[in-house]
Motif scaffolding. Sequence first.
Motif, PDB file in Angstrom:
ATOM      1  N   PRO A  60       0.824  -1.202   0.000  1.00  0.00           N
ATOM      2  CA  PRO A  60       0.000   0.000   0.000  1.00  0.00           C
ATOM      3  C   PRO A  60       0.860   1.256   0.000  1.00  0.00           C
ATOM      4  O   PRO A  60       1.095   1.868   1.018  1.00  0.00           O
ATOM      5  CB  PRO A  60      -0.774  -0.131   1.314  1.00  0.00           C
ATOM      6  CG  PRO A  60       0.124  -0.910   2.195  1.00  0.00           C
ATOM      7  CD  PRO A  60       0.824  -1.873   1.304  1.00  0.00           C
ATOM      8  N   THR A  61       1.426   1.578  -1.189  1.00  0.00           N
ATOM      9  CA  THR A  61       2.183   2.805  -1.345  1.00  0.00           C
ATOM     10  C   THR A  61       1.471   3.695  -2.341  1.00  0.00           C
ATOM     11  O   THR A  61       0.676   3.237  -3.148  1.00  0.00           O
ATOM     12  CB  THR A  61       3.593   2.502  -1.853  1.00  0.00           C
ATOM     13  OG1 THR A  61       3.494   1.829  -3.099  1.00  0.00           O
ATOM     14  CG2 THR A  61       4.354   1.628  -0.868  1.00  0.00           C
ATOM     15  N   PRO A 119       8.221   5.187  -4.105  1.00  0.00           N
ATOM     16  CA  PRO A 119       8.152   4.139  -3.096  1.00  0.00           C
ATOM     17  C   PRO A 119       9.343   3.196  -3.156  1.00  0.00           C
ATOM     18  O   PRO A 119       9.858   2.868  -4.224  1.00  0.00           O
ATOM     19  CB  PRO A 119       6.845   3.407  -3.427  1.00  0.00           C
ATOM     20  CG  PRO A 119       6.001   4.445  -4.075  1.00  0.00           C
ATOM     21  CD  PRO A 119       6.940   5.292  -4.870  1.00  0.00           C
ATOM     22  N   ALA A 120       9.796   2.734  -1.980  1.00  0.00           N
ATOM     23  CA  ALA A 120      10.941   1.841  -1.877  1.00  0.00           C
ATOM     24  C   ALA A 120      10.666   0.527  -2.593  1.00  0.00           C
ATOM     25  O   ALA A 120       9.534   0.068  -2.671  1.00  0.00           O
ATOM     26  CB  ALA A 120      11.274   1.577  -0.415  1.00  0.00           C
ATOM     27  N   VAL A 148       6.240   3.966 -12.003  1.00  0.00           N
ATOM     28  CA  VAL A 148       5.011   4.773 -11.921  1.00  0.00           C
ATOM     29  C   VAL A 148       3.781   3.880 -11.976  1.00  0.00           C
ATOM     30  O   VAL A 148       2.819   4.059 -11.216  1.00  0.00           O
ATOM     31  CB  VAL A 148       4.989   5.820 -13.055  1.00  0.00           C
ATOM     32  CG1 VAL A 148       3.619   6.494 -13.135  1.00  0.00           C
ATOM     33  CG2 VAL A 148       6.069   6.862 -12.845  1.00  0.00           C
ATOM     34  N   ALA A 149       3.791   2.879 -12.872  1.00  0.00           N
ATOM     35  CA  ALA A 149       2.650   1.967 -12.978  1.00  0.00           C
ATOM     36  C   ALA A 149       2.447   1.190 -11.689  1.00  0.00           C
ATOM     37  O   ALA A 149       1.305   1.011 -11.235  1.00  0.00           O
ATOM     38  CB  ALA A 149       2.861   1.006 -14.155  1.00  0.00           C
ATOM     39  N   ARG A 150       3.521   0.734 -11.087  1.00  0.00           N
ATOM     40  CA  ARG A 150       3.400  -0.010  -9.839  1.00  0.00           C
ATOM     41  C   ARG A 150       2.808   0.849  -8.732  1.00  0.00           C
ATOM     42  O   ARG A 150       1.947   0.418  -7.972  1.00  0.00           O
ATOM     43  CB  ARG A 150       4.778  -0.541  -9.409  1.00  0.00           C
ATOM     44  CG  ARG A 150       4.748  -1.353  -8.117  1.00  0.00           C
ATOM     45  CD  ARG A 150       6.119  -1.933  -7.792  1.00  0.00           C
ATOM     46  NE  ARG A 150       7.090  -0.901  -7.517  1.00  0.00           N
ATOM     47  CZ  ARG A 150       7.232  -0.331  -6.313  1.00  0.00           C
ATOM     48  NH1 ARG A 150       6.446  -0.684  -5.315  1.00  0.00           N
ATOM     49  NH2 ARG A 150       8.146   0.596  -6.115  1.00  0.00           N
ATOM     50  N   SER A 188      -1.776   2.498  -5.353  1.00  0.00           N
ATOM     51  CA  SER A 188      -2.645   3.565  -4.877  1.00  0.00           C
ATOM     52  C   SER A 188      -4.113   3.216  -5.106  1.00  0.00           C
ATOM     53  O   SER A 188      -4.980   3.433  -4.260  1.00  0.00           O
ATOM     54  CB  SER A 188      -2.298   4.873  -5.593  1.00  0.00           C
ATOM     55  OG  SER A 188      -3.154   5.912  -5.177  1.00  0.00           O
ATOM     56  N   THR A 189      -4.400   2.603  -6.283  1.00  0.00           N
ATOM     57  CA  THR A 189      -5.776   2.197  -6.589  1.00  0.00           C
ATOM     58  C   THR A 189      -6.240   1.109  -5.635  1.00  0.00           C
ATOM     59  O   THR A 189      -7.366   1.139  -5.119  1.00  0.00           O
ATOM     60  CB  THR A 189      -5.872   1.690  -8.040  1.00  0.00           C
ATOM     61  OG1 THR A 189      -5.446   2.729  -8.920  1.00  0.00           O
ATOM     62  CG2 THR A 189      -7.285   1.271  -8.373  1.00  0.00           C
TER      63      THR A 189
END
Length: 290
Positions: A154-155, A245-246, A265-267, A272-273
């Motif tokens: 959950p980032t 995010p790490a 960015v996709a990850r 986030s979604t």
Amino acid sequence: MAEDTEENTGDGAELSLHSAGELLRQAREQKNLSIEEVAKTTRIPQRHLSSIEVGDFDALPGRTYAIGFGKSYARAVGLSDATIGTQLREEMDNQGHAAYQPETSGYSPANPSSIPPRTLALVAAGLGGVILVGYVIWRTVILQPADFDDISGPTEFAEDNTAEVREDGNAQTVGGTQPSATGTVVLTATETVWLKIYDENGERMFEKEMAAGETYTVPADAAGPQILTGRPDALTVTIDGNVVPALGTAERTIKDVGISAAALVARANTSSTDTGDQSDSANPGSTSNE
């Protein structure tokens, strides 16, 4: 013809007047060599070479050593070691230096066969380096848990390049612009960490044990760059200077994790979604009825 004979006889008489040490010194000077250079070549102490030049045999360790030193000196300046050895024996006999030990011991400090070749030393150094790298890889990969961290968590991206750490250990950016999917990705080591970067075909692009503060910039034209490391928590990842995010939050090995700007960015967007969906499902009655 008679004149030539007289001249040759004269040269021989003059040559016989020179001691072995004088012959060695003259040969050295003709080659423009200093006594320090000869000492370095023969590995004989300079003081012993000086003693031989002046015929001070009492200052040498012994008869056998004196002859061995003289022969090595002769080879270094292009003279016959046998001739110099014989002359040294005669001079020491005349000075009363008896042969206390057999001279067949053949002491020769500059004998190439007794000196390890440079190639052997280089090979040994190379093998040492390979062993060290192998140990680092073994310690980092083999000793880590067999299951790899999928690094999904959950980032989320917010809108800034200022990083903070949430309670769950994941980094997030706060209060600025979202990083670009075509931006420049930079990995920065916060501690000593070994990592390997490779493309989608498995071709290695970078492999090293990075020290704290070292950085690696992912090439913009790399085809599907991915990472393998046992310390994702020791890396800070940025896109155009924005902290993302790490890759992981613990000393747990990750493998085949995409590190292109688009993949990162996709990850983050996916995470986030997922976080938003979980929040809505936790509050099913939050929608008002009109």
